[in-house]
Design an enzyme around this catalytic site. Structure first.
Site, PDB file in Angstrom:
ATOM      1  N   HIS A  17       0.842  -1.205   0.000  1.00 40.27           N
ATOM      2  CA  HIS A  17       0.000   0.000   0.000  1.00 40.27           C
ATOM      3  C   HIS A  17       0.880   1.259   0.000  1.00 40.27           C
ATOM      4  CE1 HIS A  17      -3.074  -2.553   2.421  1.00 40.27           C
ATOM      5  NE2 HIS A  17      -3.640  -2.334   1.247  1.00 40.27           N
ATOM      6  N   LYS A  41     -17.569  -5.627   8.847  1.00 40.53           N
ATOM      7  CA  LYS A  41     -16.350  -6.445   8.805  1.00 40.53           C
ATOM      8  C   LYS A  41     -15.582  -6.283  10.111  1.00 40.53           C
ATOM      9  CE  LYS A  41     -12.630  -7.021   5.495  1.00 40.53           C
ATOM     10  NZ  LYS A  41     -12.067  -6.432   4.277  1.00 40.53           N
ATOM     11  N   ARG A  90      -2.086  -6.209  -8.134  1.00 39.85           N
ATOM     12  CA  ARG A  90      -1.010  -7.166  -7.831  1.00 39.85           C
ATOM     13  C   ARG A  90      -0.959  -8.288  -8.851  1.00 39.85           C
ATOM     14  NH1 ARG A  90      -3.387  -8.095  -1.929  1.00 39.85           N
ATOM     15  NH2 ARG A  90      -5.162  -8.160  -3.343  1.00 39.85           N
ATOM     16  N   SER A 127      -3.126  -7.530   3.457  1.00 40.94           N
ATOM     17  CA  SER A 127      -3.291  -7.303   4.900  1.00 40.94           C
ATOM     18  C   SER A 127      -3.719  -8.597   5.596  1.00 40.94           C
ATOM     19  CB  SER A 127      -4.352  -6.234   5.155  1.00 40.94           C
ATOM     20  OG  SER A 127      -3.984  -5.018   4.567  1.00 40.94           O
TER      21      SER A 127
HETATM   22  O1  PNS Z   1      -8.677  -2.565   1.031  1.00 42.07           O
HETATM   23  P1  PNS Z   1      -9.974  -3.057   0.457  1.00 42.07           P
HETATM   24  O2  PNS Z   1     -10.858  -3.651   1.534  1.00 42.07           O
HETATM   25  O3  PNS Z   1      -9.772  -3.983  -0.716  1.00 42.07           O
HETATM   26  O4  PNS Z   1     -10.721  -1.734  -0.109  1.00 42.07           O
HETATM   27  C1  PNS Z   1     -11.934  -1.842  -0.784  1.00 42.07           C
HETATM   28  C2  PNS Z   1     -12.574  -0.458  -0.996  1.00 42.07           C
HETATM   29  C3  PNS Z   1     -12.681   0.308   0.303  1.00 42.07           C
HETATM   30  C4  PNS Z   1     -11.735   0.341  -1.965  1.00 42.07           C
HETATM   31  C5  PNS Z   1     -13.971  -0.726  -1.617  1.00 42.07           C
HETATM   32  O5  PNS Z   1     -14.616  -1.716  -0.878  1.00 42.07           O
HETATM   33  C6  PNS Z   1     -14.880   0.495  -1.642  1.00 42.07           C
HETATM   34  O6  PNS Z   1     -14.655   1.408  -2.414  1.00 42.07           O
HETATM   35  N1  PNS Z   1     -15.902   0.479  -0.760  1.00 42.07           N
HETATM   36  C7  PNS Z   1     -16.863   1.577  -0.635  1.00 42.07           C
HETATM   37  C8  PNS Z   1     -18.250   1.197  -1.185  1.00 42.07           C
HETATM   38  C9  PNS Z   1     -18.280   1.411  -2.679  1.00 42.07           C
HETATM   39  O7  PNS Z   1     -18.130   2.526  -3.151  1.00 42.07           O
HETATM   40  N2  PNS Z   1     -18.416   0.309  -3.421  1.00 42.07           N
HETATM   41  C10 PNS Z   1     -18.301   0.311  -4.861  1.00 42.07           C
HETATM   42  C11 PNS Z   1     -19.626   0.141  -5.546  1.00 42.07           C
HETATM   43  S1  PNS Z   1     -19.309  -0.067  -7.245  1.00 42.07           S
END
Ligand code: PNS
Length: 158
Positions: A17, A41, A90, A127
């Site tokens: 990250h 979560k 990745r 993570s």
């Molecule tokens: O580190 P992560 O858990 O892979 O991050 C995922 C994240 C936070 C980028 C993603 O889950 C997100 O953008 N969540 C917010 C809800 C949202 O906007 N969802 C997309 C709908 S298309």
């Protein structure tokens, strides 16, 4: 002012990250690291702890700020006048997942997503894996910032 967001759970931040955030900070005037508040979560670190960690480990980048958000990422982008999202890729399976999310986010709001290939040194890193390794006493030094290494040992083995 060219702005971009690096969103994620960051539970905890890894060197993968940090590499993406640092590279984005060289390309953009302002990088907002946005930590998702996800009540569904179970996390190891609270959102406030994650924000403190992120603020500390990005202190050498004057154009990086750390925020939290809930709900849709594109709403956060709109509220903060951020036109683009940076995502690290990745492996090919990341691309499959991220492409759909990028297309949906664009459809919802016009916010663009830019994919940045992860440094190959960290392409195996996540993570969840870091937490699993640390939980069973494995060595995660070099995979996460030193502060995270110390906090993981305290939290998981203390
Ligand atoms: O580190 P992560 O858990 O892979 O991050 C995922 C994240 C936070 C980028 C993603 O889950 C997100 O953008 N969540 C917010 C809800 C949202 O906007 N969802 C997309 C709908 S298309």
């Amino acid at each position: 002012m060219r702005r971009v967001v690096c969103p994620g759970s960051f539970d905890p931040i890894t060197n993968g990250h940090l590499d993406i955030i640092g590279r984005a900070a060289r390309l953009y005037d302002e990088v907002t690291v946005a930590v998702l508040i996800n009540v569904e979560k179970k996390s190891l670190f609270t959102v406030e702890e994650r924000i403190d960690i992120l603020t500390t480990v990005t202190k050498d980048y004057p154009n990086v700020r750390v925020e939290k958000f809930h709900g849709l990422l594109v709403d956060f982008c709109r509220q903060n006048d951020i036109p683009a999202i940076v995502k690290g890729i990745r492996v090919v399976s990341d691309f499959d997942y991220e492409l759909q999310m990028a297309q949906l986010n664009y459809r919802l709001s016009g916010v663009e997503t830019l994919f940045m290939p992860t440094n190959p040194e960290y392409s195996f890193l996540s993570s969840s894996r870091v937490k699993e390794i640390a939980r069973y006493g494995g060595d995660v030094s070099g995979l996460v910032p030193d502060l995270v290494h110390k906090l993981l040992i305290e939290r998981l083995r203390g």
